[in-house]
Design a protein around this motif. Structure first.
Motif, PDB file in Angstrom:
ATOM      1  N   VAL A 255       0.835  -1.374  -0.045  1.00  0.00           N
ATOM      2  CA  VAL A 255       0.216  -0.198  -0.050  1.00  0.00           C
ATOM      3  C   VAL A 255       0.929   1.193  -0.113  1.00  0.00           C
ATOM      4  CG1 VAL A 255      -1.863   1.260   1.250  1.00  0.00           C
ATOM      5  CG2 VAL A 255      -1.850  -1.219   1.530  1.00  0.00           C
ATOM      6  N   ARG A 256       0.835   2.240  -0.900  1.00  0.00           N
ATOM      7  CA  ARG A 256       1.614   3.340  -1.252  1.00  0.00           C
ATOM      8  C   ARG A 256       0.551   4.752  -0.958  1.00  0.00           C
ATOM      9  NH1 ARG A 256       5.188   0.720  -4.983  1.00  0.00           N
ATOM     10  NH2 ARG A 256       7.226   0.503  -4.109  1.00  0.00           N
ATOM     11  N   GLY A 257       1.079   5.624  -0.409  1.00  0.00           N
ATOM     12  CA  GLY A 257       0.107   6.954  -0.417  1.00  0.00           C
ATOM     13  C   GLY A 257      -1.072   6.689   0.293  1.00  0.00           C
ATOM     14  N   PRO A 258      -1.842   7.708  -0.116  1.00  0.00           N
ATOM     15  CA  PRO A 258      -3.461   7.847   0.441  1.00  0.00           C
ATOM     16  C   PRO A 258      -4.302   6.923  -0.180  1.00  0.00           C
ATOM     17  CG  PRO A 258      -3.192   9.532  -1.003  1.00  0.00           C
ATOM     18  CD  PRO A 258      -1.714   8.980  -1.022  1.00  0.00           C
ATOM     19  N   GLU A 259      -3.796   5.511  -0.176  1.00  0.00           N
ATOM     20  CA  GLU A 259      -4.472   4.623  -1.028  1.00  0.00           C
ATOM     21  C   GLU A 259      -5.583   3.978  -0.154  1.00  0.00           C
ATOM     22  OE1 GLU A 259      -3.710   0.489  -3.641  1.00  0.00           O
ATOM     23  OE2 GLU A 259      -2.234   1.505  -2.378  1.00  0.00           O
ATOM     24  N   LYS A 260      -7.143   3.676  -0.591  1.00  0.00           N
ATOM     25  CA  LYS A 260      -8.069   3.373   0.165  1.00  0.00           C
ATOM     26  C   LYS A 260      -8.014   1.942  -0.291  1.00  0.00           C
ATOM     27  CE  LYS A 260      -9.900   7.591   1.346  1.00  0.00           C
ATOM     28  NZ  LYS A 260      -8.966   8.274   0.738  1.00  0.00           N
ATOM     29  N   VAL A 261      -7.931   0.849   0.554  1.00  0.00           N
ATOM     30  CA  VAL A 261      -7.826  -0.595   0.150  1.00  0.00           C
ATOM     31  C   VAL A 261      -8.936  -1.342   0.920  1.00  0.00           C
ATOM     32  CG1 VAL A 261      -6.587  -2.987   0.349  1.00  0.00           C
ATOM     33  CG2 VAL A 261      -5.391  -0.508  -0.282  1.00  0.00           C
ATOM     34  N   CYS A 262      -9.559  -2.262   0.233  1.00  0.00           N
ATOM     35  CA  CYS A 262     -10.662  -3.167   0.754  1.00  0.00           C
ATOM     36  C   CYS A 262     -10.311  -4.458   0.609  1.00  0.00           C
ATOM     37  CB  CYS A 262     -12.162  -2.792   0.266  1.00  0.00           C
ATOM     38  SG  CYS A 262     -13.309  -3.853   1.290  1.00  0.00           S
ATOM     39  N   ILE A 263     -10.456  -5.214   1.734  1.00  0.00           N
ATOM     40  CA  ILE A 263     -10.148  -6.875   1.746  1.00  0.00           C
ATOM     41  C   ILE A 263     -11.494  -7.512   1.838  1.00  0.00           C
ATOM     42  CG2 ILE A 263      -8.898  -8.827   2.630  1.00  0.00           C
ATOM     43  CD1 ILE A 263      -7.007  -6.711   3.513  1.00  0.00           C
ATOM     44  N   ILE A 264     -11.812  -8.240   0.746  1.00  0.00           N
ATOM     45  CA  ILE A 264     -12.952  -9.273   1.235  1.00  0.00           C
ATOM     46  C   ILE A 264     -12.733 -10.696   0.882  1.00  0.00           C
ATOM     47  CG2 ILE A 264     -14.424  -7.571  -0.383  1.00  0.00           C
ATOM     48  CD1 ILE A 264     -14.079  -9.437  -2.624  1.00  0.00           C
ATOM     49  N   GLY A 265     -13.528 -11.718   0.952  1.00  0.00           N
ATOM     50  CA  GLY A 265     -13.320 -13.018   1.073  1.00  0.00           C
ATOM     51  C   GLY A 265     -14.498 -13.661   1.985  1.00  0.00           C
ATOM     52  N   ARG A 266     -14.269 -15.231   1.809  1.00  0.00           N
ATOM     53  CA  ARG A 266     -15.404 -15.909   2.355  1.00  0.00           C
ATOM     54  C   ARG A 266     -15.035 -15.741   3.762  1.00  0.00           C
ATOM     55  NH1 ARG A 266     -17.116 -21.344  -0.870  1.00  0.00           N
ATOM     56  NH2 ARG A 266     -17.884 -20.180  -2.773  1.00  0.00           N
ATOM     57  N   ASN A 267     -16.211 -15.872   4.598  1.00  0.00           N
ATOM     58  CA  ASN A 267     -16.279 -16.173   6.070  1.00  0.00           C
ATOM     59  C   ASN A 267     -15.316 -17.313   6.508  1.00  0.00           C
ATOM     60  OD1 ASN A 267     -19.656 -15.274   5.939  1.00  0.00           O
ATOM     61  ND2 ASN A 267     -17.912 -13.849   6.892  1.00  0.00           N
ATOM     62  N   GLY A 268     -14.321 -16.764   7.368  1.00  0.00           N
ATOM     63  CA  GLY A 268     -13.475 -17.932   8.017  1.00  0.00           C
ATOM     64  C   GLY A 268     -12.025 -18.011   7.173  1.00  0.00           C
TER      65      GLY A 268
ATOM     66  N   VAL B 214     -16.038   4.219  -1.581  1.00  0.00           N
ATOM     67  CA  VAL B 214     -14.677   4.511  -0.708  1.00  0.00           C
ATOM     68  C   VAL B 214     -13.394   3.911  -1.313  1.00  0.00           C
ATOM     69  CG1 VAL B 214     -13.864   4.498   1.508  1.00  0.00           C
ATOM     70  CG2 VAL B 214     -16.153   4.900   1.334  1.00  0.00           C
ATOM     71  N   CYS B 215     -13.563   2.727  -1.785  1.00  0.00           N
ATOM     72  CA  CYS B 215     -12.091   2.064  -1.735  1.00  0.00           C
ATOM     73  C   CYS B 215     -11.813   2.021  -3.211  1.00  0.00           C
ATOM     74  CB  CYS B 215     -12.500   0.497  -1.535  1.00  0.00           C
ATOM     75  SG  CYS B 215     -13.142   0.319   0.345  1.00  0.00           S
ATOM     76  N   GLY B 216     -10.510   2.417  -3.552  1.00  0.00           N
ATOM     77  CA  GLY B 216     -10.035   2.503  -4.791  1.00  0.00           C
ATOM     78  C   GLY B 216      -9.328   0.768  -5.295  1.00  0.00           C
ATOM     79  N   SER B 217      -8.967   0.080  -4.464  1.00  0.00           N
ATOM     80  CA  SER B 217      -8.540  -1.129  -4.608  1.00  0.00           C
ATOM     81  C   SER B 217      -9.173  -2.043  -3.720  1.00  0.00           C
ATOM     82  CB  SER B 217      -6.915  -1.245  -4.423  1.00  0.00           C
ATOM     83  OG  SER B 217      -6.207  -0.275  -5.041  1.00  0.00           O
ATOM     84  N   VAL B 218      -9.478  -3.518  -4.387  1.00  0.00           N
ATOM     85  CA  VAL B 218     -10.071  -4.254  -3.675  1.00  0.00           C
ATOM     86  C   VAL B 218      -9.443  -5.722  -4.042  1.00  0.00           C
ATOM     87  CG1 VAL B 218     -12.271  -5.702  -3.294  1.00  0.00           C
ATOM     88  CG2 VAL B 218     -12.491  -3.181  -3.953  1.00  0.00           C
ATOM     89  N   TYR B 219      -9.195  -6.389  -2.922  1.00  0.00           N
ATOM     90  CA  TYR B 219      -8.409  -7.766  -2.902  1.00  0.00           C
ATOM     91  C   TYR B 219      -9.192  -8.734  -2.214  1.00  0.00           C
ATOM     92  CZ  TYR B 219      -4.360  -4.694  -3.887  1.00  0.00           C
ATOM     93  OH  TYR B 219      -3.221  -3.837  -4.443  1.00  0.00           O
ATOM     94  N   GLU B 220      -9.305 -10.014  -2.708  1.00  0.00           N
ATOM     95  CA  GLU B 220      -9.974 -11.077  -2.161  1.00  0.00           C
ATOM     96  C   GLU B 220      -8.904 -12.162  -1.566  1.00  0.00           C
ATOM     97  OE1 GLU B 220     -12.885 -14.733  -3.106  1.00  0.00           O
ATOM     98  OE2 GLU B 220     -12.343 -13.454  -4.796  1.00  0.00           O
TER      99      GLU B 220
END
Length: 520
Positions: A348-361, A499-505
């Motif tokens: 993550v660099r600078g004022p980045e807004k990252v969201c992490i998604i994924g299955r429960n558990g 809100v989020c610019g980048s999304v990771y699973e």
């Protein structure tokens, strides 16, 4: 059918009226959502419907609840602490209907909830499950019990996007009447056909409720159109009244001047002026009567207000996080724990807004705790962490003012009270222990703490999960305009999109970057 007649609920500690003369009928096919700001009594109402004894420790309730022959299935907002020491198998074994389920039925339910078919027989302690897994656990046992009415307090909290979509389908296809509370605006927009809106006006001294048998989008449009019409009519009437009063004052002043100037030797003119003044007084009374009948300005709950410091800046090229982990494991009773994911890396660099998604558990919360542990130690950034379980950070015995105080001086406490007031805390609620506050009120404390600390990196585990659909847009706008970096976990589709610019699973093979279209 479920019927409520003339329900009154009063908070015992501060004698605040939560509900007054509330009546409602829930029929076949109804999907009623309860909305309102945090602390307005949504969960209290649902608890009372489930069992009036649930609210007795803190609220006095009077009213009639008619549910003869109905089997109520209640999902509480928080997983009951006394269930945490039980194994998953023990938890299901206590439901009589579990023993009547065929293996194929359990396997079908497991597929719908995106859990392993052996989940029902696991010896893993329920207290070790993730937040989303606990919701699935409770939903599964509720459905096995085959209730005739569903009462769901935050069923969308923490569950993954696939399960959210399943929940939407379940609600839309089911003829079982449902009353639910949710902070997921997308879920509400897609499923609700009855809106129950609880409001607290005049600094929570006046309780009001509205019931509309329509969709959430339609309700918002109609409500805003009605309020705008009332505001316009009231404004126009007040402008006309101001002009009329100005004309009246000129007439009155002229008559009074003529009375003072009239000669005592001219009784005829004096009598005429007395008649004229009587007419002026009559006109004054008429105007006062008409003014009292003017359209009132609409009363509404104002939106919460919160902002982060304007001087927060992170250079675009600055490395905020360079994280790697060979193996992510969770304790499940085995010697080395269960491996959830391998070869995790996140930059993550600078004022980045990252969201992490994924299955429960999948291990998202476990991973975020590791990231928080690293960032909170750094001296070149100022990080702040909002956990999924608030009790990890909040001292439940303190009041909000005590928790937020650093120096304890009078000026600081005055500022804190002003800030809490802008977040719709009453003076009484500021003196309540944190343990007595709603989930949304606790979440506000975290955001206020972050705002006051001047943090430039926010680590947020489900930041919008406890905010009402009315506060949600304010929180999303606040975080979208934040000038620092945000590293978050969320299943809130509006939050991810706005809100989020980048999304990771998070998968078994690490973090995979995905497009936001995946979560719409």
């Amino acid at each position: 059918m479920l019927q409520i007649k003339h329900l009154n609920i009063i908070h015992k500690k501060d004698l605040r009226t939560i509900l007054e003369d509330f009546s409602f009928v829930l029929g076949k096919g109804d999907r009623a959502v309860i909305i309102g700001e945090e602390g307005n009594g949504k969960s209290t109402l649902l608890k009372w419907i489930a069992d009036p004894a649930f609210v007795e420790p803190y609220a006095q309730a009077e009213g009639e609840r008619i549910c003869t022959g109905e089997r109520l299935g209640y999902l509480p907002q928080e997983f009951p602490p006394h269930e945490a020491s039980k194994s998953i198998y023990e938890y299901f074994s206590e439901e009589d209907g579990f023993w009547e389920q065929e293996p194929q039925q359990l396997a079908m339910l497991a597929r719908k909830l995106h859990i392993d078919s052996g989940f029902f027989y696991s010896e893993q302690k329920t207290g070790t499950l993730s937040g989303g897994e606990k919701i699935k656990l409770q939903l599964a046992r509720l459905l096995i019990a085959q209730p005739t009415v569903l009462l769901l307090d935050e069923p969308s909290n923490d569950i993954d996007i696939e399960t959210l979509e399943w929940l939407e389908d379940l609600m839309l296809q089911s003829e079982i009447p449902i009353i639910y509370i949710s902070h997921d605006e997308t879920l509400i927009e897609r499923t609700a056909n009855v809106i129950i809106h609880l409001e607290q006006l005049r600094r929570k001294r006046v309780s009001r409720y509205s019931i509309a048998r329509t969709t959430y989008g339609e309700y918002r449009q109609r409500r805003e159109a009605s309020l705008e019409k009332q505001r316009t009519e009231a404004g126009n009437e007040r402008r006309r009244e101001k002009i009329r009063q100005e004309k009246f004052r000129k007439i009155q002043q002229r008559v009074e001047h003529e009375q003072r100037a009239v000669s005592r030797q001219d009784p005829h003119s004096g009598r005429l002026l007395k008649k004229k003044m009587k007419a002026v007084k009559s006109l004054e009374h008429r105007y006062e009567r008409e003014a009292s009948e003017m359209t009132e300005m609409p009363e509404t709950e104002d939106a919460i207000f919160l902002k982060f410091g304007q001087n927060i800046r992170i250079p675009a090229g600055k490395t905020v996080l360079d994280f790697s982990m060979e193996r992510l494991t969770v304790q499940d009773g085995s010697e080395n724990g269960r491996v959830l994911a391998r070869n995790i890396s996140l930059l993550v660099r600078g004022p980045e807004k990252v969201c992490i998604i994924g299955r429960n558990g999948a291990g998202k919360t476990t991973m975020l705790k590791c990231i928080a542990g690293l960032l909170l130690k750094r001296e070149d950034i100022h990080a702040a962490y909002m956990p999924q379980n608030y009790e990890e950070q909040l001292d439940m015995t303190k009041t909000p003012v005590e928790y937020l105080s650093v120096s304890g001086d009078r000026g600081e406490q005055t500022r804190i009270r002003t800030y809490l007031g802008s977040l719709k805390y009453t003076a009484e609620e500021m003196e309540h222990p944190v343990s007595e506050l709603s989930g949304g009120q606790k979440a506000k404390i975290f955001l206020l703490k972050m705002s006051m600390s001047g943090a430039d990196v926010l680590i947020l585990d489900e930041p919008t999960r406890n905010f009402s659909p009315l506060s949600g847009p304010v929180i999303r706008a606040l975080l979208a305009s934040f000038s620092g970096a945000v590293i978050s976990i969320s299943h809130d589709r509006k939050y991810i999109d706005e809100v989020c610019g980048s999304v990771y699973e998070l998968t078994e093979n690490g973090l995979v970057k995905v497009g936001r279209s995946v979560v719409k």
